[in-house]
Design a protein around this motif. Structure first.
Motif, short mmCIF file in Angstrom:
data_model
loop_
_atom_site.label_atom_id
_atom_site.label_comp_id
_atom_site.label_asym_id
_atom_site.label_seq_id
_atom_site.Cartn_x
_atom_site.Cartn_y
_atom_site.Cartn_z
N HIS A 98 0.84 -1.19 0.00
CA HIS A 98 0.00 0.00 0.00
C HIS A 98 0.88 1.25 0.00
N GLY A 99 0.69 2.08 -1.02
CA GLY A 99 1.52 3.27 -1.17
C GLY A 99 1.30 4.33 -0.11
N GLY A 100 0.20 4.21 0.64
CA GLY A 100 -0.09 5.22 1.66
C GLY A 100 0.43 4.85 3.03
N LEU A 101 1.13 3.71 3.16
CA LEU A 101 1.62 3.26 4.46
C LEU A 101 3.12 3.04 4.41
N LEU A 102 3.82 3.67 5.34
CA LEU A 102 5.26 3.47 5.51
C LEU A 102 5.49 2.87 6.89
N VAL A 103 6.27 1.80 6.98
CA VAL A 103 6.58 1.17 8.26
C VAL A 103 8.08 1.27 8.50
N LEU A 104 8.44 1.90 9.61
CA LEU A 104 9.84 1.95 10.03
C LEU A 104 10.07 0.88 11.08
N GLN A 105 10.99 -0.02 10.80
CA GLN A 105 11.31 -1.09 11.73
C GLN A 105 12.74 -1.56 11.46
N ARG A 106 13.27 -2.35 12.37
CA ARG A 106 14.61 -2.88 12.18
C ARG A 106 14.65 -3.76 10.93
N THR A 107 15.75 -3.67 10.20
CA THR A 107 15.92 -4.48 9.00
C THR A 107 17.25 -5.22 9.06
N ASN A 109 21.03 -6.27 7.72
CA ASN A 109 22.12 -5.59 7.03
C ASN A 109 22.53 -6.39 5.79
N ASP A 110 23.63 -5.99 5.16
CA ASP A 110 24.05 -6.63 3.92
C ASP A 110 24.38 -8.11 4.10
N LYS A 111 24.71 -8.50 5.34
CA LYS A 111 25.05 -9.90 5.61
C LYS A 111 23.84 -10.71 6.06
N GLY A 112 22.68 -10.07 6.05
CA GLY A 112 21.47 -10.78 6.45
C GLY A 112 21.24 -10.83 7.94
N VAL A 113 22.04 -10.09 8.71
CA VAL A 113 21.89 -10.06 10.16
C VAL A 113 20.99 -8.90 10.56
N MET A 114 20.03 -9.17 11.44
CA MET A 114 19.10 -8.14 11.86
C MET A 114 19.83 -7.05 12.64
N ARG A 115 19.62 -5.81 12.25
CA ARG A 115 20.23 -4.69 12.97
C ARG A 115 19.60 -4.55 14.35
N THR A 116 20.35 -3.92 15.24
CA THR A 116 19.84 -3.70 16.60
C THR A 116 19.04 -2.42 16.71
N VAL A 117 19.13 -1.54 15.69
CA VAL A 117 18.45 -0.25 15.73
C VAL A 117 17.81 0.05 14.38
N ILE A 118 16.93 1.04 14.37
CA ILE A 118 16.41 1.61 13.12
C ILE A 118 17.35 2.74 12.74
N THR A 119 17.90 2.70 11.55
CA THR A 119 18.94 3.63 11.15
C THR A 119 18.38 4.97 10.67
N VAL A 120 19.27 5.96 10.62
CA VAL A 120 18.87 7.29 10.17
C VAL A 120 18.50 7.27 8.69
N ASP A 121 19.19 6.46 7.89
CA ASP A 121 18.86 6.41 6.46
C ASP A 121 17.44 5.89 6.23
N GLU A 122 17.06 4.89 7.02
CA GLU A 122 15.69 4.38 6.90
C GLU A 122 14.68 5.41 7.36
N THR A 123 15.00 6.12 8.42
CA THR A 123 14.07 7.12 8.95
C THR A 123 13.90 8.29 8.00
N ARG A 124 14.93 8.60 7.26
CA ARG A 124 14.83 9.71 6.30
C ARG A 124 13.85 9.42 5.17
N GLU A 125 13.45 8.16 5.07
CA GLU A 125 12.42 7.84 4.07
C GLU A 125 11.13 8.59 4.34
N THR A 126 10.92 8.98 5.61
CA THR A 126 9.69 9.71 5.93
C THR A 126 9.63 11.04 5.20
N ILE A 127 10.80 11.64 4.95
CA ILE A 127 10.83 12.96 4.28
C ILE A 127 10.28 12.83 2.87
N SER A 128 10.79 11.86 2.10
CA SER A 128 10.29 11.68 0.74
C SER A 128 8.87 11.12 0.74
#
Length: 345
Positions: A98-107, A109-128
């Motif tokens: 759904h194009g009207g919903l954005l979910v920020l959550q831990r993802t 990394n490149d090695k397939g290991v779950m990050r411990t935090v939500i990163t600033v790059d992911e959070t900046r998606e809210t701006i766009s």
């Protein structure tokens, strides 16, 4: 793996969950605010882990995106925030399309290991996301699951969007520890605290999720020990998890005193590769730390609370490494209780 554990692992994600057990007052508060036409743009949904915060957030997002006009008959006559699972909006949200919903959550990394935090790059998606042309539905909804996992830079990035919210924007921030959310973020949110579920609601929700009968003795025992948390009840359904939780809780209550024999016994009880046992152990530790963080006098106990928060971060990382690399459990037990004993002296 037992059928009970298999049932637990097949529990649907909150975006696919259309049933809400308990929290009727909180649901009514969201519905009434929406149909008033003056809904606050940001809500902090807080409470213990596993009680339905994310389920309520997705339920609200689904309702708003399915009914974009708060003054429509469907909204004005609605008794709750339910949306038929066959509704196109519900199907698109369940499919993460759904194009009207954005979910920020831990993802991962490149090695397939779950990050411990939500990163600033992911959070900046809210701006766009909020800066783009409004979707056909008119609303943009952002779920942050959880705001506790935003790193400092990510929290500041989110704050910038919260400070100047676009028209028809809605933020649903989930927190397991709302008292520790940045004051600057708190000041821009309507707080919506959720209480632990009643035991009857835990049984109903766990029964629906696991496929077990509501009067199943194992389910009733797990729900009773879960203290209002559905996810905890589902974790406790596996094997001897309830006994393991009881043993861990007794050792936590004795801190800072440690009994090496009990530590060895607990390490043996965790087994070599039992994921449910490890999850139960970590959940028991997290519940105990969370209780300490909520009940201690924050003014008199700030240094102690800071030590506990730091220790929990270390424990969480160690537990993830143990699970990911299938490490021996006994060293983890000794390390965890050693750190907690030092933090509580």
């Amino acid at each position: 793996m037992s059928s009970k554990v298999e049932a637990q692992l097949s529990v649907p994600h909150p975006r696919e969950t259309t049933d809400l057990f308990g929290h009727r007052e909180a649901e009514a508060a969201l519905l009434n605010a929406y149909r008033s036409g003056r809904i606050p743009h940001a809500w902090l949904i807080g409470g213990a882990q596993g009680i339905g915060k994310a389920t309520l957030a997705y339920r609200m997002a689904r309702f708003v995106l399915a009914h974009p006009d708060p003054h429509s008959p469907a909204v004005l006559h609605a008794k709750n925030l339910s949306v038929d699972p066959s509704d196109p909006t519900a199907r698109r949200i369940a499919a993460e399309a759904h194009g009207g919903l954005l979910v920020l959550q831990r993802t991962a990394n490149d090695k397939g290991v779950m990050r411990t935090v939500i990163t600033v790059d992911e959070t900046r998606e809210t701006i766009s996301f909020f800066g783009s042309t409004a979707a056909a539905e008119g609303w943009r909804v952002c779920i942050v699951d959880t705001v506790d996992e935003l790193n400092p830079n990510a929290a500041n990035a989110l704050l910038k969007t919260l400070e100047e919210p676009p028209r028809q924007s809605l933020f649903l921030l989930i927190s397991h520890a709302p008292g520790r959310v940045l004051p600057t973020i708190l000041s821009r949110c309507r707080r919506l605290p959720l209480r632990p579920l009643a035991n009857a609601d835990v049984i109903k929700a766990a029964s629906r999720a696991s496929g077990l009968a509501g009067n199943d003795p194992a389910l009733v025992e797990a729900a009773t020990a879960a203290e209002g948390s559905v996810s905890r009840a589902l974790t406790l359904l596996g094997g001897d998890a309830v006994k393991l939780h009881t043993r861990t809780a007794a050792m936590l209550a004795a801190l800072p005193r440690l009994d090496p024999r009990e530590l060895h016994a607990l390490g043996d009880a965790l087994g070599g590769s039992d994921k449910v046992a490890l999850a139960t152990f970590v959940d028991s530790i997290e519940r105990w730390v969370g209780t300490c963080m909520r009940t201690e006098n924050p003014n008199a106990e700030l240094p102690r609370l800071a030590r506990l928060a730091e220790v929990w971060e270390k424990i969480s990382r160690a537990a993830r490494d143990t699970a990911e690399y299938n490490l021996e459990r006994k060293p983890l037990v000794f390390s965890v209780f050693g750190m907690l004993a030092e933090a509580t002296r």
